[in-house]
Design a protein around this motif. Structure first.
Motif, PDB file in Angstrom:
ATOM      1  N   SER A  79      -2.837 -13.479  -3.190  1.00  0.00           N
ATOM      2  CA  SER A  79      -4.266 -13.137  -3.184  1.00  0.00           C
ATOM      3  C   SER A  79      -4.461 -11.919  -4.077  1.00  0.00           C
ATOM      4  O   SER A  79      -3.586 -11.061  -4.166  1.00  0.00           O
ATOM      5  CB  SER A  79      -4.759 -12.842  -1.762  1.00  0.00           C
ATOM      6  N   GLU A  80      -5.617 -11.861  -4.737  1.00  0.00           N
ATOM      7  CA  GLU A  80      -5.901 -10.756  -5.652  1.00  0.00           C
ATOM      8  C   GLU A  80      -7.322 -10.260  -5.449  1.00  0.00           C
ATOM      9  O   GLU A  80      -8.279 -11.020  -5.582  1.00  0.00           O
ATOM     10  CB  GLU A  80      -5.704 -11.212  -7.099  1.00  0.00           C
ATOM     11  N   ARG A  81      -7.424  -8.977  -5.098  1.00  0.00           N
ATOM     12  CA  ARG A  81      -8.728  -8.386  -4.823  1.00  0.00           C
ATOM     13  C   ARG A  81      -9.561  -8.309  -6.094  1.00  0.00           C
ATOM     14  O   ARG A  81      -9.104  -7.841  -7.140  1.00  0.00           O
ATOM     15  CB  ARG A  81      -8.519  -6.997  -4.214  1.00  0.00           C
ATOM     16  N   ILE A  82     -10.808  -8.781  -6.020  1.00  0.00           N
ATOM     17  CA  ILE A  82     -11.744  -8.727  -7.144  1.00  0.00           C
ATOM     18  C   ILE A  82     -12.749  -7.607  -6.960  1.00  0.00           C
ATOM     19  O   ILE A  82     -13.007  -6.811  -7.867  1.00  0.00           O
ATOM     20  CB  ILE A  82     -12.485 -10.077  -7.303  1.00  0.00           C
ATOM     21  N   SER A  83     -13.325  -7.533  -5.762  1.00  0.00           N
ATOM     22  CA  SER A  83     -14.341  -6.514  -5.494  1.00  0.00           C
ATOM     23  C   SER A  83     -14.356  -6.235  -3.999  1.00  0.00           C
ATOM     24  O   SER A  83     -14.031  -7.108  -3.183  1.00  0.00           O
ATOM     25  CB  SER A  83     -15.718  -6.992  -5.964  1.00  0.00           C
ATOM     26  N   GLU A  84     -14.762  -5.003  -3.647  1.00  0.00           N
ATOM     27  CA  GLU A  84     -14.786  -4.626  -2.231  1.00  0.00           C
ATOM     28  C   GLU A  84     -15.866  -3.590  -2.002  1.00  0.00           C
ATOM     29  O   GLU A  84     -16.054  -2.673  -2.823  1.00  0.00           O
ATOM     30  CB  GLU A  84     -13.419  -4.089  -1.810  1.00  0.00           C
ATOM     31  N   GLY A  85     -16.589  -3.727  -0.918  1.00  0.00           N
ATOM     32  CA  GLY A  85     -17.621  -2.772  -0.544  1.00  0.00           C
ATOM     33  C   GLY A  85     -17.540  -2.459   0.934  1.00  0.00           C
ATOM     34  O   GLY A  85     -16.570  -2.796   1.612  1.00  0.00           O
ATOM     35  N   GLU A  86     -18.602  -1.836   1.457  1.00  0.00           N
ATOM     36  CA  GLU A  86     -18.578  -1.374   2.851  1.00  0.00           C
ATOM     37  C   GLU A  86     -18.461  -2.526   3.839  1.00  0.00           C
ATOM     38  O   GLU A  86     -17.790  -2.402   4.859  1.00  0.00           O
ATOM     39  CB  GLU A  86     -19.848  -0.563   3.143  1.00  0.00           C
ATOM     40  N   ARG A  87     -19.103  -3.660   3.558  1.00  0.00           N
ATOM     41  CA  ARG A  87     -19.078  -4.775   4.508  1.00  0.00           C
ATOM     42  C   ARG A  87     -18.647  -6.087   3.851  1.00  0.00           C
ATOM     43  O   ARG A  87     -18.930  -7.162   4.375  1.00  0.00           O
ATOM     44  CB  ARG A  87     -20.469  -4.963   5.145  1.00  0.00           C
ATOM     45  N   PHE A  88     -17.943  -6.007   2.736  1.00  0.00           N
ATOM     46  CA  PHE A  88     -17.525  -7.256   2.092  1.00  0.00           C
ATOM     47  C   PHE A  88     -16.265  -7.043   1.269  1.00  0.00           C
ATOM     48  O   PHE A  88     -15.931  -5.930   0.867  1.00  0.00           O
ATOM     49  CB  PHE A  88     -18.631  -7.802   1.185  1.00  0.00           C
ATOM     50  N   ARG A  89     -15.570  -8.158   1.013  1.00  0.00           N
ATOM     51  CA  ARG A  89     -14.445  -8.184   0.088  1.00  0.00           C
ATOM     52  C   ARG A  89     -14.419  -9.547  -0.577  1.00  0.00           C
ATOM     53  O   ARG A  89     -14.601 -10.576   0.089  1.00  0.00           O
ATOM     54  CB  ARG A  89     -13.119  -7.945   0.807  1.00  0.00           C
ATOM     55  N   VAL A  90     -14.192  -9.560  -1.891  1.00  0.00           N
ATOM     56  CA  VAL A  90     -14.072 -10.800  -2.647  1.00  0.00           C
ATOM     57  C   VAL A  90     -12.681 -10.849  -3.249  1.00  0.00           C
ATOM     58  O   VAL A  90     -12.236  -9.871  -3.858  1.00  0.00           O
ATOM     59  CB  VAL A  90     -15.132 -10.891  -3.767  1.00  0.00           C
ATOM     60  N   GLN A  91     -11.986 -11.968  -3.056  1.00  0.00           N
ATOM     61  CA  GLN A  91     -10.656 -12.069  -3.627  1.00  0.00           C
ATOM     62  C   GLN A  91     -10.373 -13.483  -4.124  1.00  0.00           C
ATOM     63  O   GLN A  91     -10.933 -14.461  -3.630  1.00  0.00           O
ATOM     64  CB  GLN A  91      -9.580 -11.644  -2.628  1.00  0.00           C
ATOM     65  N   SER A  92      -9.526 -13.541  -5.145  1.00  0.00           N
ATOM     66  CA  SER A  92      -9.034 -14.811  -5.663  1.00  0.00           C
ATOM     67  C   SER A  92      -7.737 -15.140  -4.946  1.00  0.00           C
ATOM     68  O   SER A  92      -6.941 -14.240  -4.641  1.00  0.00           O
ATOM     69  CB  SER A  92      -8.799 -14.694  -7.173  1.00  0.00           C
ATOM     70  N   MET A  93      -7.503 -16.444  -4.685  1.00  0.00           N
ATOM     71  CA  MET A  93      -6.305 -16.849  -3.954  1.00  0.00           C
ATOM     72  C   MET A  93      -5.662 -18.054  -4.631  1.00  0.00           C
ATOM     73  O   MET A  93      -6.340 -18.890  -5.223  1.00  0.00           O
ATOM     74  CB  MET A  93      -6.645 -17.198  -2.500  1.00  0.00           C
ATOM     75  N   MET A  94      -4.346 -18.133  -4.534  1.00  0.00           N
ATOM     76  CA  MET A  94      -3.599 -19.297  -4.978  1.00  0.00           C
ATOM     77  C   MET A  94      -2.697 -19.749  -3.841  1.00  0.00           C
ATOM     78  O   MET A  94      -1.936 -18.948  -3.285  1.00  0.00           O
ATOM     79  CB  MET A  94      -2.753 -18.974  -6.218  1.00  0.00           C
ATOM     80  N   ILE A  95      -2.794 -21.033  -3.483  1.00  0.00           N
ATOM     81  CA  ILE A  95      -1.961 -21.606  -2.426  1.00  0.00           C
ATOM     82  C   ILE A  95      -1.069 -22.671  -3.060  1.00  0.00           C
ATOM     83  O   ILE A  95      -1.558 -23.623  -3.671  1.00  0.00           O
ATOM     84  CB  ILE A  95      -2.816 -22.204  -1.299  1.00  0.00           C
ATOM     85  N   GLU A  96       0.232 -22.504  -2.906  1.00  0.00           N
ATOM     86  CA  GLU A  96       1.184 -23.415  -3.522  1.00  0.00           C
ATOM     87  C   GLU A  96       1.185 -24.779  -2.828  1.00  0.00           C
ATOM     88  O   GLU A  96       0.847 -24.884  -1.639  1.00  0.00           O
ATOM     89  CB  GLU A  96       2.586 -22.801  -3.483  1.00  0.00           C
TER      90      GLU A  96
END
Length: 467
Positions: A372-389
């Motif tokens: 998983s790779e964090r893209i953006s984060e704030g007080e009440r949210f987080r956006v991340q990219s993920m790869m599942i093998e």
């Protein structure tokens, strides 16, 4: 290996340490030996390949437990099946794994020969290295502990030295081990001609090493044996017993054994070796343009000489500078004079004191199922990219404080939410309400790439209740 050799060699690969002087690229959860910066391969993988010919048995890997999945994944990429991946519950320097290597080798062959080598060193000439191993084999079978000395190319103050007795044989008796010298002393060593860099690579019969430990450090042998006898299997790993291993004396192999043992020999060799312990060492190992500049990633050099740039995601321009290192990662930037590069570890010390995450992990975090790779984060949210093998997934869990929204970018994802199964594929999405039991699985043949949006009053990693 020549046809006269009697037994195959057991390679034991040590994968510990952090490599703080290579920060911000090297982090505790993904240190330098696992970074694919050499033609797409890591130093760990190159080490595994170096000892994968017919003269060797399957490798034994000794590592700290934080890197177990990285080791398994990188060996699987090479198609190399380890003899075992042994996990140390805590760091105890290099004497403990040297004893463990001998102990485990004796369990399968009373005449076993062990090659103990770090996983984070660069060897440019594998053929020359294997010739040195060949030269050491007979001495190791005869009961000598053999070390490999690197013929010095400069008066380097960053390495320990081995002083050899006079002679010209391919295997020479060791007179003394010398600590890292100052520059004037290193220059005298170079003129003398009988001093070699200590590469920290050793070859020995397991029986001879057992005898050396029983003579010089019996307490270490006893505690390592306890930890090994009570070890338990965990998937593909062997976990040493924590309580017994924690009582092993924390000391290096050089201090515990090599400086006390008399039956020590050395093979001088020049295989293009470097421990890559600093950014200038990385620069030395790389191809350079006419001005001595090197780059990993996009870089422009203007009126600059002997500079190194590493950049993950941005174009870096260097103008009017000499002997400078620039390292750009997604969450940290280092600019350092090459002659001050050893002091990068002082920056790491400051970050550790402040409990900053930049010394522990990158934005991309590797997991047993992918990353998983964090893209953006704030007080009440987080956006991340993920790869599942393919064939892998996240276990059944729920969150108390956050909801999640998943968008599949490529591949097909099998989603279970409160007992209901659903397949979602490219450009489809699904919402996981707060508190819902859910799990993810990749049932396909290609990796799943997805975007996860977390939102709620608390989005910490510890808001996970596994079912």
């Amino acid at each position: 290996m020549t046809g006269n050799s009697i037994s195959k060699i057991t390679p034991v690969i040590l994968s510990g340490g952090f490599g703080s002087r290579l920060w911000p690229l090297s982090r505790r959860e993904r240190p330098k030996q696992f970074l694919p910066i050499f033609s797409g391969q890591s130093l760990f993988q190159k080490t595994c390949e170096r000892v994968s010919s017919q003269q060797f048995r399957a490798p034994l890997v000794i590592s700290n437990q934080d890197h177990r999945f990285l080791i398994g994944e990188q060996m699987a990429e090479l198609g190399i099946e380890p003899q075992a991946i042994v996990l140390e519950p805590c760091g105890r320097n290099t004497a403990a794994p040297a004893a463990l290597a001998a102990l485990m080798a004796l369990e399968t062959d009373k005449n076993a020969i062990v090659l103990l080598l770090p996983s984070d060193h660069l060897v440019a000439d594998d053929k020359e290295f294997l010739c040195a191993v060949d030269a050491a084999h007979a001495a190791a079978e005869a009961g000598q502990i053999v070390t490999f000395g690197i013929e010095p190319s400069e008066p380097n103050t960053g390495y320990g030295y081995i002083k050899l007795c006079e002679g010209a044989a391919s295997v020479r008796k060791v007179d003394a081990f010398v600590e890292k010298p100052d520059l004037a002393t290193a220059e005298e060593f170079l003129k003398d001609g009988n001093y070699l860099w200590n590469a920290g690579i050793f070859m020995y019969s397991a029986a001879a090493m057992r005898d050396a430990f029983l003579k010089h450090a019996p307490d270490i042998w006893e505690q390592v044996a306890k930890a090994s006898n009570n070890a338990r299997r965990d998937l593909d790993f062997l976990r040493l017993e924590e309580e017994a291993f924690a009582q092993v004396r924390n000391i290096s192999f050089d201090y515990a054994i090599m400086e006390n043992e008399e039956n020590v020999a050395c093979v001088p060799t020049d295989p293009g070796w470097s421990d890559l312990g600093s950014w200038p060492a990385i620069w030395e190992s790389m191809a350079k343009n006419d001005e001595g500049n090197s780059a990993l990633g996009e870089a422009i050099f203007e009126q600059s000489k002997n500079c190194l740039v590493y950049s993950e995601d941005a174009l870096v321009s260097v103008v009017g500078l000499e002997d400078v290192v620039v390292v750009n990662t997604k969450d940290a930037l280092l600019v350092a004079a090459k002659d001050k590069a050893q002091d990068v570890k002082k920056v790491v010390e400051q970050l550790d004191k402040a409990n900053r995450p930049e010394t522990v992990q990158h934005r991309r975090v590797y997991r047993p199922w992918g990353w998983s790779e964090r893209i953006s984060e704030g007080e009440r949210f987080r956006v991340q990219s993920m790869m599942i093998e393919p064939g892998k997934g996240l276990t059944l869990q729920r969150h108390i404080h956050r909801a999640e929204h998943w968008v599949v970018v490529s591949g097909t994802l099998e989603v279970t939410i409160d007992g209901k199964d659903e397949l979602i594929s490219e450009n489809q999405s699904v919402f996981v309400p707060l508190g819902a039991r859910h799990k993810l699985q990749n049932p396909g043949k290609i990796p799943v790439r997805m975007i996860e949006v977390q939102s709620g009053a608390y989005i910490g990693e510890d808001d996970i209740l596994r079912v």
